[in-house]
Write an enzyme that holds these catalytic residues in place. Sequence first.
Site, mmCIF file in Angstrom:
data_model
loop_
_atom_site.group_PDB
_atom_site.id
_atom_site.type_symbol
_atom_site.label_atom_id
_atom_site.label_comp_id
_atom_site.label_asym_id
_atom_site.label_seq_id
_atom_site.Cartn_x
_atom_site.Cartn_y
_atom_site.Cartn_z
ATOM 1 N N GLN A 1 -13.773 1.440 -0.930
ATOM 2 C CA GLN A 1 -13.727 0.012 -0.627
ATOM 3 C C GLN A 1 -14.955 -0.329 0.212
ATOM 4 O O GLN A 1 -15.542 0.540 0.858
ATOM 5 C CB GLN A 1 -12.470 -0.348 0.174
ATOM 6 N N ALA B 1 -12.856 -12.137 6.763
ATOM 7 C CA ALA B 1 -12.874 -10.734 6.349
ATOM 8 C C ALA B 1 -12.738 -10.683 4.844
ATOM 9 O O ALA B 1 -12.221 -11.610 4.222
ATOM 10 C CB ALA B 1 -11.733 -9.976 7.014
ATOM 11 N N HIS C 1 -6.726 1.428 3.074
ATOM 12 C CA HIS C 1 -7.797 0.453 2.888
ATOM 13 C C HIS C 1 -8.798 0.615 4.039
ATOM 14 O O HIS C 1 -8.543 1.392 4.973
ATOM 15 C CB HIS C 1 -7.264 -0.988 2.806
ATOM 16 N N VAL D 1 -4.967 -11.965 7.087
ATOM 17 C CA VAL D 1 -5.811 -13.162 6.956
ATOM 18 C C VAL D 1 -4.944 -14.394 6.742
ATOM 19 O O VAL D 1 -3.848 -14.311 6.216
ATOM 20 C CB VAL D 1 -6.833 -13.024 5.784
ATOM 21 N N TRP E 1 0.846 -1.200 0.000
ATOM 22 C CA TRP E 1 0.000 0.000 0.000
ATOM 23 C C TRP E 1 0.877 1.244 0.000
ATOM 24 O O TRP E 1 1.511 1.557 1.007
ATOM 25 C CB TRP E 1 -0.904 0.015 1.236
ATOM 26 N N ARG F 1 -4.340 6.206 -1.952
ATOM 27 C CA ARG F 1 -3.027 5.595 -2.192
ATOM 28 C C ARG F 1 -2.128 6.552 -2.957
ATOM 29 O O ARG F 1 -2.592 7.255 -3.862
ATOM 30 C CB ARG F 1 -3.190 4.294 -2.996
HETATM 31 N N1 PHE Z 1 -7.575 -4.545 2.614
HETATM 32 C C1 PHE Z 1 -7.198 -5.331 1.471
HETATM 33 C C2 PHE Z 1 -6.752 -4.403 0.351
HETATM 34 O O1 PHE Z 1 -6.998 -3.249 0.386
HETATM 35 C C3 PHE Z 1 -8.333 -6.185 0.977
HETATM 36 C C4 PHE Z 1 -8.699 -7.266 1.943
HETATM 37 C C5 PHE Z 1 -9.607 -7.014 2.944
HETATM 38 C C6 PHE Z 1 -8.156 -8.505 1.853
HETATM 39 C C7 PHE Z 1 -9.963 -7.991 3.833
HETATM 40 C C8 PHE Z 1 -8.481 -9.499 2.741
HETATM 41 C C9 PHE Z 1 -9.399 -9.248 3.732
HETATM 42 O O2 PHE Z 1 -6.097 -4.839 -0.552
#
Ligand code: PHE
Length: 379
Positions: free
Chosen positions: A251, A347, A211, A294, A189, A237
Amino acid sequence: MISDESIHYHTLWYNPFNAASLEPRLTMTTQQPLIAELHATARDAQAQIAAAHDTGALEAWRVEFLGRRGRLSQAMQKLGGLSPEERRAAGAEANRIKGLLEELYAAGQRALQEQEAARKQAADRLDVTLPGRPIALGRLHPITQTVRDICAAFTSMGFDVAEGPEVEWERYNFDMLNIPRDHPARDMWDTLWIDWADPTEEGRRMLLRTHTSPMQARIMEKAKPPIRVIVPGKVFRHEATDARHEWHFYQVEGLAVGKGITFADLKGTLYEFARRIFGPDRRVRFRCDYFPFVEPGVDMSIDCFLCKGEGCRLCGDGWIEIMGAGMVHPNVFKAVGYDPEEYTGFAFGMGPERIAMLKHGIDDIRHFYANDVRFLRQF
Ligand code: PHE
């Protein structure tokens, strides 16, 4: 003596602004000078009342012609100097003219009243047949519509909706999500940092959230399981823009935590979501992917609704990636004070711009924020 003719001219007579109308009623002309004077008075009265367009002027007219020292009473005073025979004729004519002047005066008053009423009415007039001024109807931005569609799909499955701050602490955006400082995963990111740090706490830096995942930590920190929530919101970003990348976009995050939640729940929930947004005969595909917060992590694709999975210009190999997801990492649970042995959860995170582009066949993400109504009006 009012002749039959005068009845015929009745309407004209009652119009005090019509100077010609008196003439037929002055037909009883004689050679007598007083009668001639009376008739002249009547003619003048008739002519002058036409100019009496307000109450002041009408009153002045009354004083001049019907007043105690007005022209009519001055003429009547001359009756005494006439012979009895002349006096009778002139006296009768004087009375008749008096009646006419009184009628004229009354008509003048009526005319003024009507004028006033008409003026009031014109001022108060409301034209109910006039077409209304059209109110330009706005519409929801295509991304707003898409976010609402996504939220509706999840709320109908029992999820709550929460929102969080766009300016975020480094701790929520990274550290608590199992992305420690100096971890190479932070490079996933490109971050816009805020030029301010909390001097009381080492490492408490601010950024524009990259995010919506920091809301996972914020929500779990505050609430006890079971949790089912989605978080729509804007993210930022530090990236160059092109047809597929914006430096700010939306998002929708999702989080479900409880006892005994498994990967099957993740698959079932997201499968149902895909069917609601992209149609009932969509197929989905999960592949391994890496996100620090995750484990296991996946990305989810749907089969291309254009070519039905055959492979085409839109999808390439028949599959379209629409989100990242996975089972909540035990380190994230630990960071918010949950026991990873007691709770499990999943998630996911998706980009509404990408989903809107897929749904509507839009080829450049920058259209959404170019503010061109010709584009925006189409949705
Ligand atoms: N936050 C991650 C992104 O911006 C996306 C994501 C969210 C992936 C939750 C897994 C679980 O790329």
